[in-house]
Each structure stands twice: as structure tokens, then as C-alpha cells.
Design an enzyme around this catalytic site. Structure first.
Site, mmCIF file in Angstrom:
data_model
loop_
_atom_site.group_PDB
_atom_site.id
_atom_site.type_symbol
_atom_site.label_atom_id
_atom_site.label_comp_id
_atom_site.label_asym_id
_atom_site.label_seq_id
_atom_site.Cartn_x
_atom_site.Cartn_y
_atom_site.Cartn_z
ATOM 1 N N HIS A 391 0.887 -1.269 -0.179
ATOM 2 C CA HIS A 391 0.081 -0.152 0.196
ATOM 3 C C HIS A 391 0.540 1.546 0.205
ATOM 4 O O HIS A 391 0.142 2.717 -0.187
ATOM 5 C CB HIS A 391 -1.064 0.375 1.261
ATOM 6 C CG HIS A 391 -2.194 0.824 1.086
ATOM 7 N ND1 HIS A 391 -2.310 1.666 -0.084
ATOM 8 C CD2 HIS A 391 -3.526 0.288 1.291
ATOM 9 C CE1 HIS A 391 -3.664 2.209 -0.029
ATOM 10 N NE2 HIS A 391 -4.369 1.378 0.845
ATOM 11 N N ASP A 395 -2.613 1.992 -4.416
ATOM 12 C CA ASP A 395 -3.965 1.884 -3.556
ATOM 13 C C ASP A 395 -4.463 1.024 -4.247
ATOM 14 O O ASP A 395 -4.275 0.010 -5.210
ATOM 15 C CB ASP A 395 -4.161 3.211 -3.797
ATOM 16 C CG ASP A 395 -3.926 4.765 -3.767
ATOM 17 O OD1 ASP A 395 -2.785 4.794 -2.372
ATOM 18 O OD2 ASP A 395 -3.460 6.195 -3.805
#
Length: 418
Positions: A391, A395
Site C-alpha cells: 500500500h 492504492d
């Protein structure tokens, strides 16, 4: 001709190796190309061969010693020849000059008839690289450590004993003491007591989790069209007397390659503070062994047809399971697939292969009841997918988009041959 054998680098992420077995002893004759010792890294065991003939003059490490890449392992030369200081540089008996800090010898430190005393009796301290690193990480004064190794060498076990006892900590509250001891124990206990391969896997997985922000998304894909497509190809292969084995995993691999070419942000590595996206797809195939896991790599998978992928996947996984994988086969992947469908697992959270941005987990085919357009109920097969991603780099929306593109190829499999 003299030669210093050093710890080789067997993969991009390898920083140290473990001596697993010595085939030769000091004084033995060594022929060029003959294995001298075996080492293990995070991925495999590897024989280290001599590049010249001679006598094994000196060994710079014992079994289970861990040395950094480039450290000297052994010195081969002519009978009577001794390694120079340059030959010994960065060996597992690293010399640290402490002449300025040497205290006057006490009677207990005077030489005995056997030439051995409780403390070091020269102006040098002998310590293995791993012990030296752990001591530095925990602010341990190596001058105060009594080595239990050969010739008084300080080993990892000596440092661990000090960490466990807490005697290296001089100040601080009891809470601080407990916290420091806990942290020190964690530093040296990762993989302790496991086989070299499992120890390396433990370290890699801990490093992967500690250095990335991992998140896993799950989704199912309708596998009916993919299975029909697989059967059609199998019938064609059978009619042409081909012995090629075409599995669903091969078709999924092709779908992953195409999806990665559409979303290059998932086909990336992040290493040493640098992010690199790739046009080429080097596909890692997680392969289980009796005692661990290897990830052989299909290089330039984007250039291969479904048939070529099938043949190469069979080849690399068999080589990995038979212990025939070399370092080049186990390095350089940009994305990895791991399939637990054969074990009956539906969803899981695979851990990133270090430096990669994504890894796809594939579960077992599931049957579900659905309502058809004509109002009838029918059974269809679905395949569960789990994408773990970093992450920090990608995203959730981008990872979800990757799954959507992958599902497109699974549910419209004729796109795999266009």
C-alpha cells in the site's frame, strides 16, 4: 596459484550465507572445479567450488556460521603458504585492533602451560561477523566478552548469552531493561533452531512484513468459460498427439501476464529506496517443497505463448523440487503467483516476495448456485483470487482495477490468444 574463496551472492536480496557443510579439511588437496563446501542462502543450498588447484591452507568459518557476501571462506595455496592480511580480510574471524584500550594483564590473564587464558591475550579480538553485528546493534563492548570458539573467537552464542542475561545493560529502569531484553531477544531469535532454508524463509517473511504496508483484496471470477476453453485446447492437443499438459494455472499465468502489461504499476519492484516499473514480466511461481518453498522465475513471460508457458512452468517447478535450481532461476521476478487450490484453500493472504509490489493467491474452484436469465437455477464454477500489494506504492483502487482486468481475461479466455 593461491586463491581466496569468498561467500558468493546467490540472489539479488542475499546479504549473507550460512556454511552448511565442509567437504574438505585443512591440509587436503583440492582440484580446480572440486566442491570445497556447501552454503545455504534464503533460497537454496549451493556447493562452492575451487577455481584453482592446491592445498586447503585455512578455513575461515565453521558449520552454521553466517558470513556476509564477499567474506572469505577459505584459502587455497601451495603447501606451507600462508594467507596474507589481504586474503583474510572480512573473514569470519574478523580482527579488531584494541591495543589502545588493553588493560594491564592480571595474574589470571597470564599465559598458562597450554597457552590459553580466560581473556584475550593479544592485541586482537577474534569475532564472527554475525556476532560482531549483533554486539554493535545492542551496544555490547566486545572487549568484555569471553569467546567460546576456537582460539577464543567470540561467536553468536556468546553474544546471545549476554543478551539473555541482560548483563550488558548498565542503566535504566526495570521497564526499560525488560523492553531492551525483549527487543534484543527478538533480534537474534528469528528462525533460530530451524533448518537453514526455513531460517532464511522466516527472515525474509519478517523483513517483507516489516518493510512494507501489505493489504489483501479478494474477488471471485466466473471460471466456466475458462474451463471450457481449457477443454477445447486439450481436445486439439490430443488430436495432434501432443503430450503437453495444459492446466488452469497455466491459463491463469497467461491472464496475469496480460493484466500486468495493462497495469504496470503492479509489475514493479521497490528496493533501496528506488521504485522501478517494468515493461517485461518475469513471473515467479511459488513452488512448495518438503522442507520449504522456492520461487523459480519464468523470464520474459510476456513473450511466451500459452504452450511455451505450460512447458516452462513444468520445467522450472520440477527443477526446483529436484534441487536442480540455480541462482539465476530463483531471482529477478517482478510478480509472483501462489496457488493453494490443490489444498482446498479458498481465500488466503499471501505475503509479498521481497522487493515486489504484488503477489496473486489462487484458491480452489468453488461451485455456486446462480439464477439464470430464464429464471432457472444453475450451478457454475468460480475461482477465488487474493491480491496482496504494498500500500506504500499502490492504492486499493489500483489493486482492485488489476483484479478487474484479470477477471476480464479469465471470463473471456479467447483474449489470451490474441
Amino acid at each position: 596459484m593461491s586463491e581466496t574463496i569468498v561467500m558468493p551472492k546467490l540472489g539479488m536480496t542475499m546479504t549473507e550465507g550460512t556454511i552448511t557443510e565442509w567437504y574438505k579439511e585443512v591440509g587436503d588437496t583440492v582440484e580446480k572445479g572440486e566442491p570445497v563446501l556447501m552454503i545455504s542462502s534464503e533460497k537454496l543450498n549451493q556447493d562452492v567450488e575451487a577455481t584453482s588447484s592446491g592445498i586447503l591452507i585455512e578455513k575461515f568459518g565453521n558449520v552454521e556460521d553466517e558470513l556476509k557476501v564477499g567474506d572469505a571462506l577459505a584459502f587455497i595455496g601451495e603447501e606451507g603458504e600462508k594467507p596474507s592480511s589481504a586474503d583474510k580480510k572480512d573473514t569470519d574471524a574478523v580482527s579488531v585492533d584494541v591495543t589502545e584500550y588493553e588493560k594491564p594483564a592480571s595474574p589470571a590473564d597470564m599465559p598458562t602451560q597450554q597457552g590459553v587464558t580466560k581473556h584475550q591475550r593479544s592485541n586482537r579480538i577474534f569475532i564472527t561477523p554475525l556476532a560482531r553485528r549483533i554486539a554493535a546493534d545492542n551496544d555490547i563492548d566486545i572487549q568484555s566478552v569471553t569467546g567460546s570458539g576456537g582460539k577464543g573467537r567470540i561467536t553468536k552464542r556468546d553474544i546471545e548469552h549476554i543478551l539473555e542475561s541482560g548483563t550488558h545493560i548498565q542503566t535504566g529502569s526495570q521497564q526499560e531493561l525488560a523492553a531492551q531484553q525483549s527487543a534484543a531477544t527478538a533480534t537474534v531469535s528469528v528462525g533460530e533452531g530451524l533448518s537453514p532454508m526455513r531460517k532464511a524463509i522466516a527472515r525474509n517473511m519478517r523483513d517483507s512484513l516489516s518493510q512494507t504496508a501489505q493489504l489483501t483484496l479478494h474477488r471471485k471470477a466466473n471460471a466456466e468459460q475458462l474451463i471450457d476453453f481449457q477443454q477445447t485446447l486439450r481436445d486439439k492437443l490430443s488430436a495432434s498427439n501432443s503430450e503437453m499438459k495444459l492446466s488452469v494455472t497455466v491459463l491463469l499465468a497467461r491472464a496475469v501476464v496480460l493484466a500486468l502489461q495493462e497495469l504496470k504499476s503492479m509489475n514493479a519492484t521497490y528496493h533501496d529506496g528506488q521504485l522501478k516499473e517494468f515493461d517485461e514480466v518475469h513471473l515467479g511461481i511459488a513452488t512448495s517443497l518438503d522442507d520449504g518453498l522456492l520461487v523459480p522465475v519464468i523470464k520474459n513471460a510476456h513473450q511466451k505463448t500459452i504452450g511455451a508457458l505450460a512447458n516452462e512452468m513444468k520445467d522450472v517447478t520440477e527443477r526446483a523440487r529436484n534441487g536442480e535450481a540455480d541462482p539465476s532461476l530463483l531471482s529477478g521476478s517482478t510478480f509472483t503467483i501462489t496457488n493453494l487450490g490443490a489444498s482446498g484453500i479458498e481465500y488466503f493472504t499471501p505475503i509479498l516476495n521481497p522487493t515486489e509490489t504484488g503477489i496473486l493467491g489462487v484458491g480452489t474452484l468453488q461451485e455456486e448456485l446462480v439464477l439464470a436469465e430464464d429464471g432457472t437455477v444453475k450451478t457454475i464454477k468460480k475461482i477465488p483470487l487474493s491480491i496482496t500489494f504494498d500500500h506504500q506504492i499502490v492504492d486499493g483502487a489500483k489493486a482492485a482495477e488489476f483484479l478487474s482486468v484479470l477477471v476480464k481475461y479469465i471470463e473471456s479466455p479467447y483474449l489470451l490468444v490474441l
